[in-house]
Design a protein around this motif. Structure first.
Motif, PDB file in Angstrom:
ATOM      1  N   ASP A 153       7.259  -8.455   1.851  1.00 33.33           N
ATOM      2  CA  ASP A 153       7.142  -7.200   2.585  1.00 33.33           C
ATOM      3  C   ASP A 153       8.174  -7.223   3.716  1.00 33.33           C
ATOM      4  N   LYS A 213       4.831   8.244   2.660  1.00 37.74           N
ATOM      5  CA  LYS A 213       4.003   7.410   3.525  1.00 37.74           C
ATOM      6  C   LYS A 213       2.596   7.389   2.964  1.00 37.74           C
ATOM      7  N   ILE A 214       2.020   6.205   2.809  1.00 36.39           N
ATOM      8  CA  ILE A 214       0.734   6.109   2.116  1.00 36.39           C
ATOM      9  C   ILE A 214      -0.400   6.685   2.952  1.00 36.39           C
ATOM     10  N   CYS A 242       5.297   1.314  -1.337  1.00 35.82           N
ATOM     11  CA  CYS A 242       5.467   2.626  -0.721  1.00 35.82           C
ATOM     12  C   CYS A 242       6.740   2.687   0.121  1.00 35.82           C
ATOM     13  N   LYS A 302       4.546   2.848   5.451  1.00 37.57           N
ATOM     14  CA  LYS A 302       3.130   2.513   5.518  1.00 37.57           C
ATOM     15  C   LYS A 302       2.658   2.507   6.967  1.00 37.57           C
ATOM     16  N   ASP A 351       0.035   0.173   8.916  1.00 40.60           N
ATOM     17  CA  ASP A 351      -0.801  -1.016   8.775  1.00 40.60           C
ATOM     18  C   ASP A 351      -2.215  -0.796   9.294  1.00 40.60           C
ATOM     19  N   VAL A 397      -4.228   1.004   6.645  1.00 39.63           N
ATOM     20  CA  VAL A 397      -4.555   0.036   5.589  1.00 39.63           C
ATOM     21  C   VAL A 397      -5.705  -0.856   6.033  1.00 39.63           C
ATOM     22  N   ALA A 453      -0.276  -3.584   0.947  1.00 37.99           N
ATOM     23  CA  ALA A 453       0.692  -2.499   1.039  1.00 37.99           C
ATOM     24  C   ALA A 453       2.043  -3.107   1.412  1.00 37.99           C
ATOM     25  N   LYS A 472       6.213  -2.204   1.859  1.00 38.37           N
ATOM     26  CA  LYS A 472       7.295  -1.221   1.905  1.00 38.37           C
ATOM     27  C   LYS A 472       8.401  -1.628   0.941  1.00 38.37           C
TER      28      LYS A 472
END
Length: 335
Positions: free
Chosen positions: A173, A251-252, A285, A288, A290, A293, A305, A307
């Motif tokens: 990540d 963006k999630i 994604c 994100k 955090d 999440v 998740a 990026k």
């Protein structure tokens, strides 16, 4: 007379395998030859009175004498590489001759013994070509793994001293997907991203981490009259579990996380065998949050998740990411 075509296939395979082995044998001998030359240069320099000046003159002298007879492999720069090669790997038994000279030249350009050790072990373990190893170095694989775990853990997993215990020791990540050829400022849909990943599946699995094999694309799940399609399904032999990858070009949101959680639950309850470990979900994604999440998922969740970015990160970007992670861990420690 009926001639069996399989004999042609078999003989071609024998020829190609023999050629490959011959090339590897030649390259292994070349690696050892360069090491021995580097050792001899180093010993000669140690006997000179004014070492820096003498060393410079010696390298120039060697190039002038050897290049006409042995070619560009002994141009002015290469004797210096041989010397550095010996100084970096002074014990010949420590050489890993699975690596080519191209591998070693790239390793010699690294500025840290830990990095050299990491990339050497990962290259041997994963049978990376020199080009694949260079790509991992360029994408700052070592630094990106440090964002998710500690240095000793990264090195011990690389050296096979321990098996990865969780997904965070394998998953990067951010993930770097520059090989897809998608432009950061261009418009594209999740289907475009998926198609590009399938086209470059080998490179994507290399980016995912160690031990991945491809299982399915657009896997259909039927739940009481409703159908759902899982973007990508992999299996990781190191962790012995399914890995679900969902792709999002935005963006999630918590809805995205909930959808992936449902897929992970399905695989855990329907597909997973008794000896296998719980399914991992990766939400790949563009951007994100955090905190979203964290509060959407239960603690110790197997969903990550990550990026993705369509260009190689700079050293400065990775340095900032690592510093941010350090500060984040400090803040958590104070609470």
């Amino acid at each position: 007379m009926n001639l069996n075509e399989s004999i042609i296939t078999d003989i071609r395979s024998i020829i190609n395998n023999s050629r490959d082995q011959a090339v590897r044998a030649v390259d292994q001998e070349r690696v050892l030859m360069y090491w021995q030359i580097g050792k001899r240069i180093f010993e000669e320099e140690q006997g000179g009175e004014e070492r820096a000046e003498y060393g410079s003159q010696l390298l120039k002298f060697l190039s002038e004498k050897l290049q006409p007879q042995f070619g560009t492999g002994f141009s002015a720069r290469n004797p210096a590489w041989f010397r550095q090669f010996y100084k970096s790997f002074p014990i010949v038994s420590a050489l890993r001759t699975q690596l080519s000279w191209s591998h070693y030249k790239s390793l010699l350009s690294l500025n840290s013994d830990d990095k050299v050790s990491f990339y050497r072990e990962e290259t041997i373990k994963n049978n990376w070509t020199a080009r694949q190893m260079d790509r991992q170095i360029s994408s700052n694989l070592y630094e990106r793994l440090l964002l998710s775990t500690d240095k000793e853990s990264v090195l011990s997993v690389a050296r096979n001293e321990k098996q990865p215990e969780n997904a965070k020791e394998l998953i990067k990540d951010p993930m770097v997907l520059e090989f897809l050829g998608l432009k950061p400022d261009a418009a594209y849909y999740e289907k475009d991203l998926e198609n590009a990943l399938i086209t470059h599946l080998r490179e994507f699995m290399l980016e995912l981490g160690n031990g991945f094999s491809f299982v399915a694309r657009q896997k259909r799940i039927h739940l009481d009259g409703d159908d759902f399609l899982v973007d990508l399904v992999f299996y990781n032999r190191l962790l012995q579990c399914f890995v679900i990858v969902e792709l999002k070009t935005h963006k999630i949101t918590h809805q995205d996380i909930g959808q992936l959680q449902m897929y992970v639950n399905y695989y855990d309850r329907i597909e997973r065998l008794q000896h296998e470990t719980p399914t991992i979900g990766i939400l790949l994604c563009l951007e994100k949050n955090d905190t979203v999440v964290k509060f959407t998922l239960p603690e110790n969740s197997n969903i990550i998740a990550s990026k993705y970015q369509l260009y190689l990160p700079t050293a400065e970007q990775l340095s900032r990411e690592i510093q941010n992670e350090v500060e984040k861990q400090k803040d958590l420690g104070k609470k």
